[in-house]
Design an enzyme around this catalytic site. Structure first.
Site, PDB file in Angstrom:
ATOM      1  N   GLU A  47       0.826  -1.210   0.000  1.00  0.00           N
ATOM      2  CA  GLU A  47       0.000   0.000   0.000  1.00  0.00           C
ATOM      3  C   GLU A  47       0.861   1.262   0.000  1.00  0.00           C
ATOM      4  O   GLU A  47       0.504   2.255  -0.646  1.00  0.00           O
ATOM      5  CB  GLU A  47      -0.948   0.001   1.210  1.00  0.00           C
ATOM      6  N   TYR A 130      -6.291   6.043   4.976  1.00  0.00           N
ATOM      7  CA  TYR A 130      -6.421   5.042   3.905  1.00  0.00           C
ATOM      8  C   TYR A 130      -5.564   3.814   4.192  1.00  0.00           C
ATOM      9  O   TYR A 130      -6.053   2.676   4.132  1.00  0.00           O
ATOM     10  CB  TYR A 130      -6.024   5.627   2.545  1.00  0.00           C
ATOM     11  N   ASP A 148      -9.280   6.018  -0.996  1.00  0.00           N
ATOM     12  CA  ASP A 148      -8.290   6.794  -1.738  1.00  0.00           C
ATOM     13  C   ASP A 148      -8.976   7.416  -2.951  1.00  0.00           C
ATOM     14  O   ASP A 148     -10.204   7.382  -3.071  1.00  0.00           O
ATOM     15  CB  ASP A 148      -7.107   5.906  -2.149  1.00  0.00           C
TER      16      ASP A 148
END
Length: 367
Positions: A47, A130, A148
């Site tokens: 991520e 996020y 996001d």
């Protein structure tokens, strides 16, 4: 606007929406290395890498990074120079510095186990809402939103939300919407499916609505306004800087490099000596003067630019003229500059712009 969003929420059959979305993801999901298991460390690394970077670019970096730092402990105990080198070329280097800082905290405070509560995981450096939601939902199966730009685009169309997604305040509305619709049974697939949908089907321009698994639930599709959403205000134009850089060689064919400060843009990366210059005077002359003034080094630069490099950041553009020259090894002793062999260069992490400088310089200058 919030009330209108909630009204559209009430029109959606939650169970059908979840089933359609998750079934599609189960069938169509891409085979990506971070999906092999639900290791929270791997999810975390992926991520962070995927922020501002395309999936195809990330895959080889992710595999090499995990080979080099396979565990929390391995990354926590690694030398920063080695970590930056592994990240070299991905850009946005503050991401990996923050990641290593946070990993060190997990190593020391949580015995190497990524925390599984919103409060604890959100306290880690570089872990925003996020990233926290992605790790908690994907790795730990917790029904937390991971919102996001992709997800905001998808939900702006599904719920016909006419908010500017570039404004931070808008995120709360989208988080509330995702929290309302998220699958409690399979939040991992739900959030990943939203990300996948935004990446493959519900794209920024020309969304492939006929292929969309949740088209029947999409308010924008029914209204025929899917290409008008999302609303996103434009960023300010990037500021241009004129730069001059020097590829300097010593009498024993070593090349001169410099380490950037430990804070700010491209912190702790290595570079060739360079300065911002004006366009009213010779860049070569200004470069020689700054090398003398800032480093006490009298360099001899050849006439003529060997190459020009442009590098675009989100907020600035570097236009770099590159010169080649020579300098005596003794002149570097009391300066911040360092001379290394061509082979030794491979050990140091350089920003993309300076990788390009070296690639071009090698073609022109005899090593």
């Amino acid at each position: 606007m919030k009330e209108e969003t909630l009204r559209h929420l009430e029109t959606i059959d939650r169970e059908e929406f979840q089933k359609d979305l998750i079934s599609w993801f189960s069938r169509e999901q891409r085979d990506l290395p971070w999906r092999k298991d639900r290791d929270p460390y791997k999810v975390w690394v992926s991520e962070i890498m995927l922020q501002q970077t395309r999936v195809d670019t990330v895959i080889p970096y992710f595999n090499r990074f995990l080979d080099k730092f396979p565990t929390i402990d391995a990354l926590a105990l690694a030398d920063e120079e080695e970590v930056l080198k592994a990240w070299e070329g991905l850009g946005y280097y503050s991401r990996v510095r923050n990641l290593q800082s946070a990993v060190k905290e997990v190593h020391e405070k949580y015995e190497g186990i990524v925390p599984d509560t919103p409060k604890e995981i959100s306290s880690l450096k570089g872990v925003g809402p996020y990233t926290a939601g992605a790790i908690l939902s994907i790795a730990y199966g917790k029904p937390e939103p991971a919102v996001d730009g992709n997800v905001m685009r998808v939900f702006s169309r599904i719920l016909s939300i006419w908010l500017d997604i570039a404004k931070p305040a808008s995120r709360k509305v989208f988080e509330e919407a995702v929290r309302s619709l998220i699958s409690k049974e399979n939040p991992s697939y739900f959030n990943q499916a939203l990300m996948e949908l935004g990446a493959l089907i519900c794209t920024p321009t020309s969304p492939s609505c006929l292929l969309c698994p949740v088209r029947e639930h999409c308010q924008a599709f029914h209204e025929g306004v899917q290409t008008e959403l999302p609303i996103k205000s434009k960023k300010k134009a990037a500021r241009k800087l004129n730069m001059s850089a020097a590829v300097l060689f010593t009498e024993d064919d070593r090349v001169v490099i410099h380490k950037r400060p430990n804070t700010g843009l491209l912190a702790n990366l290595w570079e060739f000596p360079n300065f911002e210059v004006t366009t009213t005077r010779s860049g070569r002359k200004q470069l020689e003067e700054r090398l003398e003034a800032d480093y006490g080094v009298a360099a001899s630069l050849k006439a003529g630019v060997i190459t020009k490099i442009q590098h675009v950041f989100s907020h600035i553009i570097w236009d770099i003229e590159v010169y080649a020259g020579s300098v005596e090894s003794n002149a570097l002793k009391d300066s911040e500059l360092m001379a290394v062999t061509e082979e030794e260069l491979e050990k140091y992490a350089f920003p993309v712009s300076h990788q390009k400088i070296w690639k071009e310089a090698k073609q022109v200058v005899k090593i």
